[in-house]
Design an enzyme around this catalytic site. Structure first.
Site, short mmCIF file in Angstrom:
data_model
loop_
_atom_site.label_atom_id
_atom_site.label_comp_id
_atom_site.label_asym_id
_atom_site.label_seq_id
_atom_site.Cartn_x
_atom_site.Cartn_y
_atom_site.Cartn_z
N GLU A 85 -45.70 1.05 -14.47
CA GLU A 85 -44.81 2.21 -14.58
C GLU A 85 -43.35 1.78 -14.38
OE1 GLU A 85 -46.20 5.38 -12.09
OE2 GLU A 85 -48.16 5.43 -13.05
N GLU A 104 -54.82 2.73 -14.78
CA GLU A 104 -54.83 3.57 -13.58
C GLU A 104 -55.44 4.92 -13.93
OE1 GLU A 104 -51.29 5.08 -10.75
OE2 GLU A 104 -51.40 2.89 -10.96
#
Length: 812
Positions: free
Chosen positions: A421, A488
């Site tokens: 991210e 994730e």
């Protein structure tokens, strides 16, 4: 288990320690642990780096050590939510290094597996270097500053600017430290690279690339002999080459292994490569490299191929901490945690979001767990106020190179991840980082957590965004040549022993229809809805800070729906659930220490989702039902009894009466609505209509005693073995009281020390290094560790109004 663990560590060391001349002739390289007998002081202390500094009043301890977990939870600690409200600061470590005979051809190196963070290392007052990144392994050459006799090693650790991460980081020398001795001609740390190719049942080609350092100040002709040993330490093949080196040199060799035993999660076969350096026929170095033989291929039609066969990632994301020990995780405890995941059916782990300890990868090699090895959380833009983003521009190439070189020979490492991210990056940034990584190792695919909008990774990683309906399918339609992996996914929340029958969605993903109608419509179309188990909540009045252990507390998609996607889509090669274990930090706010995403709690006790995953991922017949069957005051109330199993069907019995048999379907769970009556609840799972496995719950009466169960009955007096003691509140028939919350006090006598206490309650802010703990949902955990003395270890547990319990473990 202990023998396996010791063997793994010895293999990892890659060298035998010689204490006399004959053993040194067999192997001039020596590598010894220097974990024991350090001095420590918290605070920034003037002149603490100097050789003659007086540290007599400093605390005596061993490393690995994490001073943050020793502190108290406080809302005002600067680490805040990210750091679980635990203290940080600056600390100093000092240790004596004894050198008996310092020969002119000796080289000495100190190797740190990890120091968090901003470490400065000194020997006899001389500054050796600084490493900002708290998760990287590194070493320094001590030789120019050593003398015979006592040498003073000093380490300053600066984690004073907080938060320095988005999760609990720990503080200090929280991994192992080693002292390595070589001659002046040697293979440097992480100096070998082994790749395998042309793999078949009959043979496999092994390519060896190695570096040689020459500090002898003259040209040398070096014979390089490489020998491959199998898992039984039998030499199976060898090769020899000769190289001439000046200051630095390198070598390339090839060996063909006949009838290779391939590495996979089901068969984690390992080999050892021993590389020997000889000058004028005299052995001057031996360097051992554990490795495995396996192939990796990305195939858009078949998915991720391991040894030519498609395999789905049954993966978990994990942070590096372990409940009451924080970041300083003993090898023994690490092994038991990984074994717990393996027994669940897990075949892959993602190191979120940083390099893990060397022991982690060695254990994954031998247990058969694939690893997505992640280098960084972010890149050039910081994500926490004082995180590694501050140093990234200056340090990323050096840290990435060290990270890849350290881990590249582990067969368990099947994929690199360059970030997670990442904020504010351009495609050119990703291209530069991925390209640089591939100059060091190009034998594995590269991915990135939530890196799907940049083109330079080999396999596309999706985080939470990929949990929404249609997102993966849309990406595949637009990018038909890219495989997808859930870096994730999925996110669900559970609190052990807590149940709600109405489905809950995380608020920001589930706006109320009267607040934001447009957002609610969007939510309805993109989130995988889970039906309520009952029209009216059966278990009201529970704080909203706890989450339900039914599979009905989700962010965007539940476990069962997501695994159905994995199995249905060939281009979706599996996922890494967030998370395996509850981890400290990154909570929803004070007083919570974590956000309960794990399928195993902070004490290491499995939640019900552990068994849901086991039913999806494991082939060994199993059955599990929930909730427990102790609900006084609920007589006659229909309680949803949910069963997870990997068998074909299950039959439920209450007090011997059958409540019916039901088949397992794509719903992945079986539900009975059962009017509560105390007694025995039993489930029997069946294949071909024949009973295979069963589980029984008995209703508990009032708690009468404390029960202790240890995971082992003997330990070694090595200062490293860990005893995990499950503490339970039970009734007169030894049935655990599910709502038991008694305060338990402990006494330890004999050759053992306290490591920590924990109960898994995210709202319990009691300290960890004390001799007491309140039980949560009937249980808590006591961790103790052996000392260097033998004898009987006795643990006593007592609680007001309950019968005490005594447990003995022998250290020998």
């Amino acid at each position: 288990m202990k023998k396996i663990l010791v063997l793994i560590i010895l293999v990892l060391l890659g060298a035998c320690v010689g204490s006399n001349k004959s053993s040194a002739q067999q192997n001039p390289r020596e590598r010894v642990s220097i974990d024991f007998d350090w001095k420590f002081s918290l605070g920034d202390i003037e002149n603490a780096s100097q050789e003659q500094f007086n540290d007599a009043d400093w605390r005596h301890l061993d490393v690995p050590h994490d001073w943050s977990i020793e502190g108290e939870y406080n809302e005002n600690n600067p680490a805040g939510i990210a750091g679980a409200y635990l203290p940080t600061g600056i600390g100093w470590y000092r240790k004596n290094i004894e050198i008996e005979n310092l020969e002119k051809d000796d080289k000495y190196f100190v190797e740190f597996d990890g120091v968090y963070m901003n470490s400065d290392v000194y020997i006899n007052g001389n500054h050796l270097g600084k490493r900002p990144y708290g998760y990287i392994s590194f070493s320094y050459d001590l030789t120019p500053y050593l003398k015979e006799g006592t040498n003073k090693l000093a380490v300053r650790v600066d984690n004073s600017k907080s938060p320095s991460g988005r999760w609990y980081t720990g503080s200090g020398i929280y991994r192992h430290v080693w002292l390595t001795k070589t001659s002046t001609i040697y293979i440097p740390q992480w100096g070998t690279a082994i790749t395998t190719s042309n793999i078949s049942d009959s043979s496999a080609d092994i390519k060896i690339n190695g570096d040689i350092k020459n500090d002898a100040k003259k040209d040398q002709v070096v014979d390089v002999i490489s020998i491959i040993y199998d898992a039984t330490n039998i030499a199976i093949d060898s090769t020899k080459s000769t190289v001439q080196i000046n200051k630095d040199g390198s070598f390339e060799q090839s060996i063909t292994v006949n009838n290779p035993k391939l590495w996979s999660p089901d068969s984690p076969n390992m080999y050892n490569l021993k590389t020997k350096l000889l000058v004028n026929g005299i052995l001057i170095d031996t360097y051992t490299t554990p490795f495995g033989i396996r192939s990796i291929e990305l195939n858009i039609d078949k998915g991720f191929l391991l040894n030519g066969e498609p395999i789905k990632f049954k993966g978990l994301s994990n942070h590096h901490d372990a409940g009451p020990v924080g970041a300083a995780v003993p090898d023994d405890l690490l092994y038991s945690r990984l074994k717990l995941l393996k027994d669940m059916g897990c075949n892959a782990l993602r190191t979120t979001h940083n390099p893990f300890s060397p022991e982690f990868y060695a254990l994954c090699d031998t247990l058969g767990i694939m690893v997505m090895d992640e280098a960084f959380d972010g890149w050039f833009t910081k994500k926490a106020e004082y995180d590694y983003g501050i140093y990234f521009k200056e340090w990323w190439k050096r840290d990435l190179k060290d990270f890849v070189k350290r881990d590249r020979n582990h067969p368990s490492v099947v994929m690199w991840s360059v970030g997670n991210e990442v904020r504010g990056f351009k495609a050119e940034d990703q291209k530069e980082i991925v390209s640089y990584l591939k100059t060091i190792d190009s034998s594995r695919p590269v991915t990135q957590g939530r890196g799907h909008f940049a083109p330079y990774v080999d396999i596309t990683g999706f985080n939470g965004h990929g949990e929404q309906k249609g997102v993966l399918e849309k990406f595949h339609k637009e990018n038909p040549d890219k495989l997808i992996i859930g870096t994730e996914m999925t996110h669900t929340l559970q609190t052990r022993g807590v149940y709600r029958t109405k489905t809950w969605y995380r608020t920001k993903d589930n706006p109320a229809p009267w607040e934001k109608p447009a957002d609610f419509k969007r939510f309805e179309s993109k989130v995988y809805k889970i039906p309520d188990l009952t029209e009216k909540e059966v278990f009201p009045g529970i704080t909203k800070k706890y989450q339900s252990s039914y599979d009905n507390s989700i962010v965007r998609i539940g476990v069962r729906d997501d695994w159905n996607r994995v199995e249905a889509l060939d281009y979706y090669v599996g996922n890494f659930r967030w998370t395996g274990f509850d981890y400290l930090g990154e909570s929803f706010g004070w007083p919570a220490r974590t956000a309960n995403f794990g399928i195993i709690d902070l004490a290491g006790f499995p939640k019900d989702h552990y068994y849901l995953y086991q039913s999806l991922w494991s082939d060994k017949p199993m059955v599990h039902m929930l909730p427990h069957w102790t609900h006084p005051g609920y007589e006659g109330v229909e309680i949803p009894v949910v069963v997870y199993t990997n068998c074909e069907s299950a039959e439920l019995f209450l007090n011997g009466k059958s409540l019916g048999e039901k088949n397992i379907t794509s719903e992945r769970q079986i539900v009975w609505q059962v009017p509560y009556k105390s007694g025995e609840l039993k489930v029997v799972a069946k294949n071909n209509s024949k009973p295979v496995v069963e589980q029984i719950y008995n209703s508990a009466e009032i708690g009468t005693k404390v029960q202790l169960k240890a995971d082992k009955v003997t330990v070694k007096p090595n200062k490293t073995d860990v005893i995990q003691i499950e503490v339970a509140i039970v009734d007169s028939k030894n049935v655990i009281v599910p709502e038991g919350d008694n305060f338990v006090e402990f006494e330890i006598s004999g050759p053992a020390k306290l490591l920590g206490v924990e109960n898994g309650d995210i709202l319990d802010l009691a300290p960890h290094k004390v001799m007491s703990r309140k039980a949560f949902k009937g249980k808590c955990l006591l961790l103790i560790q052996s000392t260097d003395e033998g004898g009987e270890i006795e643990v006593k547990a007592s609680s007001q109004g309950l019968q005490e319990s005594v447990l003995s473990v022998l250290s020998k």
